[in-house]
Write an enzyme that holds these catalytic residues in place. Structure first.
Site, PDB file in Angstrom:
ATOM      1  N   GLY A 190       0.826  -1.193   0.000  1.00  0.00           N
ATOM      2  CA  GLY A 190       0.000   0.000   0.000  1.00  0.00           C
ATOM      3  C   GLY A 190       0.861   1.243   0.000  1.00  0.00           C
ATOM      4  O   GLY A 190       2.032   1.211   0.395  1.00  0.00           O
ATOM      5  N   GLN A 210       3.094  10.102   0.927  1.00  0.00           N
ATOM      6  CA  GLN A 210       4.407   9.457   0.861  1.00  0.00           C
ATOM      7  C   GLN A 210       5.180   9.855  -0.387  1.00  0.00           C
ATOM      8  O   GLN A 210       6.402   9.681  -0.436  1.00  0.00           O
ATOM      9  CB  GLN A 210       4.263   7.929   0.913  1.00  0.00           C
ATOM     10  CG  GLN A 210       3.812   7.425   2.284  1.00  0.00           C
ATOM     11  CD  GLN A 210       3.735   5.919   2.331  1.00  0.00           C
ATOM     12  OE1 GLN A 210       2.765   5.338   1.890  1.00  0.00           O
ATOM     13  NE2 GLN A 210       4.768   5.282   2.858  1.00  0.00           N
ATOM     14  N   CYS A 225       6.780   0.102   7.034  1.00  0.00           N
ATOM     15  CA  CYS A 225       6.331   1.265   6.260  1.00  0.00           C
ATOM     16  C   CYS A 225       7.418   1.624   5.255  1.00  0.00           C
ATOM     17  O   CYS A 225       8.598   1.667   5.606  1.00  0.00           O
ATOM     18  CB  CYS A 225       6.074   2.444   7.196  1.00  0.00           C
ATOM     19  SG  CYS A 225       5.565   3.950   6.327  1.00  0.00           S
ATOM     20  N   LEU A 226       7.018   1.892   4.022  1.00  0.00           N
ATOM     21  CA  LEU A 226       7.985   2.274   2.994  1.00  0.00           C
ATOM     22  C   LEU A 226       8.741   3.552   3.382  1.00  0.00           C
ATOM     23  O   LEU A 226       9.853   3.776   2.917  1.00  0.00           O
ATOM     24  CB  LEU A 226       7.271   2.489   1.653  1.00  0.00           C
ATOM     25  CG  LEU A 226       6.628   1.236   1.034  1.00  0.00           C
ATOM     26  CD1 LEU A 226       5.768   1.647  -0.164  1.00  0.00           C
ATOM     27  CD2 LEU A 226       7.687   0.235   0.612  1.00  0.00           C
ATOM     28  N   HIS A 281      -3.291   1.355   8.007  1.00  0.00           N
ATOM     29  CA  HIS A 281      -1.981   2.002   7.959  1.00  0.00           C
ATOM     30  C   HIS A 281      -1.987   3.186   6.984  1.00  0.00           C
ATOM     31  O   HIS A 281      -1.504   4.279   7.317  1.00  0.00           O
ATOM     32  CB  HIS A 281      -0.940   0.951   7.548  1.00  0.00           C
ATOM     33  CG  HIS A 281       0.450   1.455   7.392  1.00  0.00           C
ATOM     34  ND1 HIS A 281       1.473   1.139   8.266  1.00  0.00           N
ATOM     35  CD2 HIS A 281       1.001   2.268   6.446  1.00  0.00           C
ATOM     36  CE1 HIS A 281       2.579   1.742   7.867  1.00  0.00           C
ATOM     37  NE2 HIS A 281       2.329   2.425   6.761  1.00  0.00           N
ATOM     38  N   GLU A 282      -2.562   2.964   5.795  1.00  0.00           N
ATOM     39  CA  GLU A 282      -2.552   4.034   4.783  1.00  0.00           C
ATOM     40  C   GLU A 282      -3.494   5.175   5.148  1.00  0.00           C
ATOM     41  O   GLU A 282      -3.191   6.348   4.902  1.00  0.00           O
ATOM     42  CB  GLU A 282      -2.934   3.480   3.410  1.00  0.00           C
ATOM     43  CG  GLU A 282      -2.028   2.403   2.860  1.00  0.00           C
ATOM     44  CD  GLU A 282      -0.568   2.754   2.895  1.00  0.00           C
ATOM     45  OE1 GLU A 282      -0.200   3.946   2.886  1.00  0.00           O
ATOM     46  OE2 GLU A 282       0.240   1.815   2.966  1.00  0.00           O
ATOM     47  N   HIS A 295      -1.774   7.477   7.320  1.00  0.00           N
ATOM     48  CA  HIS A 295      -0.861   8.385   6.609  1.00  0.00           C
ATOM     49  C   HIS A 295      -1.583   9.684   6.210  1.00  0.00           C
ATOM     50  O   HIS A 295      -0.974  10.764   6.207  1.00  0.00           O
ATOM     51  CB  HIS A 295      -0.321   7.730   5.335  1.00  0.00           C
ATOM     52  CG  HIS A 295       0.943   6.932   5.522  1.00  0.00           C
ATOM     53  ND1 HIS A 295       2.125   7.487   5.971  1.00  0.00           N
ATOM     54  CD2 HIS A 295       1.217   5.627   5.308  1.00  0.00           C
ATOM     55  CE1 HIS A 295       3.065   6.559   6.014  1.00  0.00           C
ATOM     56  NE2 HIS A 295       2.539   5.408   5.621  1.00  0.00           N
TER      57      HIS A 295
HETATM   58 NI    NI Z   1       3.504   3.585   5.506  1.00  0.00          NI
END
Ligand code: NI
Length: 169
Positions: A46, A51, A93-94, A135-136, A139
């Site tokens: 995701g 991001q 997380c990226l 999670h997203e 963000h």
């Molecule tokens: Ni993330």
């Protein structure tokens, strides 16, 4: 279309509350394309618009690598309406590639959102996809998984290996 740079913690843009999308024209279509390209080039399930530095309430979820029967989801202005069966899971997380952490998440969620064309839909899901959606959506409010950790000393872990596709978003 472009693979965009993923902002890394502690970039201040990751801590901003994002704006509701009101325009479903070409800039949104381009944003969704960029999110698709960027996620496809990343070990993630995701990604959220902030991001890549765009403070709009847009999320892309893709667990098809692990669950081929599912489909990619575009969530514009998402709102989670049901959260059920909380448990502690290990999350990544990226934007925080060097760490994972134990986070409390619901295993089952229902959300409402608009698709990339502005059409409303609702969706019920569970497991990895449900976790990624929580999670997203976080963000979009400037919340990172580190903000959800009960104890920074005992629940955060430095990765020993390169990030894999496991529950990263
Ligand atoms: Ni993330």
């Amino acid at each position: 279309m472009a693979v965009r740079e993923i902002l890394l913690y502690p970039d201040p843009l990751l801590k901003q509350k994002c704006d509701l999308v009101t325009d479903f024209g070409a800039p949104l279509a381009e944003l969704v394309r960029d999110l698709r390209e960027t996620l496809a080039a990343s070990p993630g399930v995701g990604i959220a618009a902030p991001q890549i530095g765009v403070l709009q309430r847009v999320v892309l979820i893709d667990v098809t690598g692990k669950f081929p029967e599912r489909r990619q989801l575009v969530l514009v202005n998402p709102r989670i309406t049901t959260l059920e069966e909380y448990k502690i899971i290990r999350e990544g997380c990226l934007s925080i590639p060097e760490f994972t952490a134990n986070v409390r998440r619901a295993d089952k969620v229902v959300f409402e959102a608009l698709d990339e064309h502005g059409q409303p839909y609702a969706h019920r899901t569970d497991g990895l996809e449900a976790i990624a959606i929580q999670h997203e959506t976080d963000h979009l409010d400037g919340v990172l998984f580190l903000d959800r950790v009960a104890c920074l000393k005992t629940d955060v872990f430095r990765r020993k290996t390169k990030p894999s596709a496991r529950a990263q978003s």
